[in-house]
Design an enzyme around this catalytic site. Structure first.
Site, PDB file in Angstrom:
ATOM      1  N   GLU A   2       1.811  -4.979  11.098  1.00  0.00           N
ATOM      2  CA  GLU A   2       1.230  -3.634  11.141  1.00  0.00           C
ATOM      3  C   GLU A   2       2.065  -2.441  12.170  1.00  0.00           C
ATOM      4  OE1 GLU A   2      -1.433  -2.075   9.576  1.00  0.00           O
ATOM      5  OE2 GLU A   2      -2.094  -4.149   8.060  1.00  0.00           O
ATOM      6  N   HIS A  36       3.503  -2.800   7.274  1.00  0.00           N
ATOM      7  CA  HIS A  36       2.213  -2.002   6.745  1.00  0.00           C
ATOM      8  C   HIS A  36       2.211  -1.476   8.044  1.00  0.00           C
ATOM      9  CE1 HIS A  36       0.072  -3.904   3.810  1.00  0.00           C
ATOM     10  NE2 HIS A  36       1.334  -5.316   3.393  1.00  0.00           N
ATOM     11  N   HIS A  67       0.620  -1.053  -0.278  1.00  0.00           N
ATOM     12  CA  HIS A  67      -0.339  -0.490   0.364  1.00  0.00           C
ATOM     13  C   HIS A  67       0.781   1.344  -0.040  1.00  0.00           C
ATOM     14  CE1 HIS A  67      -2.909  -2.655   2.089  1.00  0.00           C
ATOM     15  NE2 HIS A  67      -2.975  -2.525   0.561  1.00  0.00           N
ATOM     16  N   GLU A 110       1.500   4.121   2.670  1.00  0.00           N
ATOM     17  CA  GLU A 110       2.019   3.239   4.571  1.00  0.00           C
ATOM     18  C   GLU A 110       3.651   3.498   4.415  1.00  0.00           C
ATOM     19  OE1 GLU A 110       0.522  -0.754   5.506  1.00  0.00           O
ATOM     20  OE2 GLU A 110      -1.680   0.441   3.866  1.00  0.00           O
TER      21      GLU A 110
HETATM   22  O1  LIG Z   1      -6.445   0.094   8.501  1.00  0.00           O
HETATM   23  C1  LIG Z   1      -6.573  -0.443   7.412  1.00  0.00           C
HETATM   24  O2  LIG Z   1      -7.889  -0.201   7.259  1.00  0.00           O
HETATM   25  C2  LIG Z   1      -5.602  -1.377   6.399  1.00  0.00           C
HETATM   26  C3  LIG Z   1      -4.202  -1.654   7.167  1.00  0.00           C
HETATM   27  C4  LIG Z   1      -3.748  -2.778   6.127  1.00  0.00           C
HETATM   28  O3  LIG Z   1      -3.444  -2.501   5.052  1.00  0.00           O
HETATM   29  N1  LIG Z   1      -4.115  -3.867   6.591  1.00  0.00           N
HETATM   30  C5  LIG Z   1      -3.765  -5.128   5.698  1.00  0.00           C
HETATM   31  C6  LIG Z   1      -3.964  -6.379   6.721  1.00  0.00           C
HETATM   32  C7  LIG Z   1      -3.575  -7.641   5.689  1.00  0.00           C
HETATM   33  C8  LIG Z   1      -3.796  -9.224   5.925  1.00  0.00           C
HETATM   34  O4  LIG Z   1      -5.386  -9.127   6.771  1.00  0.00           O
HETATM   35  O5  LIG Z   1      -3.288  -9.603   6.561  1.00  0.00           O
HETATM   36  C9  LIG Z   1      -4.537  -4.794   4.303  1.00  0.00           C
HETATM   37  O6  LIG Z   1      -5.702  -4.953   4.894  1.00  0.00           O
HETATM   38  O7  LIG Z   1      -4.451  -5.494   3.181  1.00  0.00           O
HETATM   39 ZN   LIG Z   2      -1.402  -2.105   4.180  1.00  0.00          ZN
END
Ligand SMILES: O=C(O)CCC(=O)N[C@@H](CCC(=O)O)C(=O)O
Ligand SMILES: [Zn+2]
Length: 343
Positions: free
Chosen positions: A221, A157, A60, A63
């Site tokens: 994260e 992320h 992303h 980020e």
């Molecule tokens: O903060 C958010 O809403 C999204 C942050 C983010 O990019 N999280 C990943 C998590 C991936 C996973 O579930 O392994 C995503 O949503 O792609």
């Molecule tokens: Zn992300």
């Protein structure tokens, strides 16, 4: 020095959807740097240790803290200030989305892995790049020296919302395999004391590496999304130091495992947006890990109410604006660390 190596991130951003040329550089200690594509750098020591490590950022593009961390580690490797003991693949996954300063250009790359990039009739650059990235990861793991080796992938992320638990990792679905005690300790050393256990396959990058290559793989994260230069790097110092140690030290020693230091949550629900008029039933500034009780309405998917199914159900990654069919909300419940099947 060629710009590829004098400023790898800037060169990557100038070739935002890829570069057909490859470039090599050998450091004075024999470590070989090979650029396979823009944003794709393999670091291969002359006598590599037993770990094969993938560090990815910018799946992303907005980020930025993970991008800054990878940029600084890469620059220090090139300047011979950071030693590398284990083969390491750096991936700056979506440079075009960095240039745009947004999460993605056309499509969320972190929903395109495990072959999802080739499903249906849609074609776009993010799909092409996700397919290439899968190939690079395969090439990296498959070209390791013979012998007993361990694979790792940390996909770095930052989250859109504030979070009551600042740093957390998503542990991809293991299909019943035990969880790694040592990986929980590694994450804790990164400042990540909270882990979410997925209960089903996903199309994320970390699940791809875990499932296809049996890697210890996580979405990590590390904090909140901020523009370049506005990240408080002190908040990321433990993560950066632990990643630097990972690639440079033969083994990391985390001391005894102390279950009470880890906060583990299990996926309760994945709520997808199936209707154009999807709404969250709470405000935009409600933080990740805010808790709801059984029966409270979390979201409206068209005229269908989505309820919390447990007391103490915590919300993660709420986003009403995701594409139709995508996850708009994950919910989790706390589980005792002692209840995990750990190895
Ligand atoms: O903060 C958010 O809403 C999204 C942050 C983010 O990019 N999280 C990943 C998590 C991936 C996973 O579930 O392994 C995503 O949503 O792609
Ligand atoms: Zn992300």
């Amino acid at each position: 020095m060629n710009k590829v190596f004098s400023d790898f991130l800037a060169w990557t951003r100038e070739h935002e959807w890829g570069c057909d040329e490859s470039y090599d550089l050998t450091l004075s200690n024999g470590t070989k740097l090979s650029v396979w594509d823009s944003g794709v750098l393999e670091v291969s020591p002359a006598n590599p240790g037993h770990k094969d490590i993938v560090l990815s950022c910018a799946v992303h593009g907005n980020e930025t803290a993970p991008i800054e961390i990878c940029r600084d580690i890469i620059n220090d490797i090139i300047d011979e200030k950071q030693t590398v003991t284990h083969r390491t693949l750096f991936l700056i996954a979506n440079p075009a989305s960095i240039n745009k300063g947004e999460r993605f250009v056309e499509e969320n790359m972190n929903r395109l892995f495990s072959g999802e990039h080739s499903k249906g009739s849609t074609q776009n650059k993010e799909r092409e790049r996700a397919a290439k990235i899968e190939n690079y990861v395969e090439r990296f793991y498959q070209s390791a020296p013979e012998g007993s080796r361990e694979r790792f992938h940390y996909d770095l992320h930052t989250a859109i919302r504030d979070s009551k638990r600042e740093k957390f990792a998503v542990y991809p679905f293991t299909h019943g395999a035990p969880y790694s005690r040592q990986q929980l300790q590694f994450l804790l050393a990164c400042g990540v004391d909270t882990v979410l256990l997925n209960q089903a396959p996903t199309t994320t990058f970390s699940y791809f590496s875990a499932r296809q290559f049996n890697a210890h793989a996580f979405t990590v994260e590390l904090g909140k999304v901020r523009p370049f230069g506005e990240n408080d790097r002190a908040k990321f110092a433990a993560a950066e130091a632990t990643l630097r140690n990972l690639i440079s030290q033969a083994e990391q020693d985390f001391g005894p495992f102390e279950p009470e230091q880890h906060f583990v949550f299990k996926e309760a629900q994945t709520i997808n947006r199936t209707q154009p008029d999807f709404e969250l039933n709470f405000a935009d500034d409600v933080a990740n890990f805010t808790s709801f009780n059984k029966g409270e309405i979390l979201a409206w998917d068209g005229d269908k109410a989505c309820y919390a199914q447990h007391d103490g159900e915590h919300i993660i990654f709420p986003n009403a604006k995701v594409a139709l069919g995508h996850r708009a909300l994950l919910t989790v419940v706390r589980v005792p660390t002692e209840s995990l099947d750990l190895v």
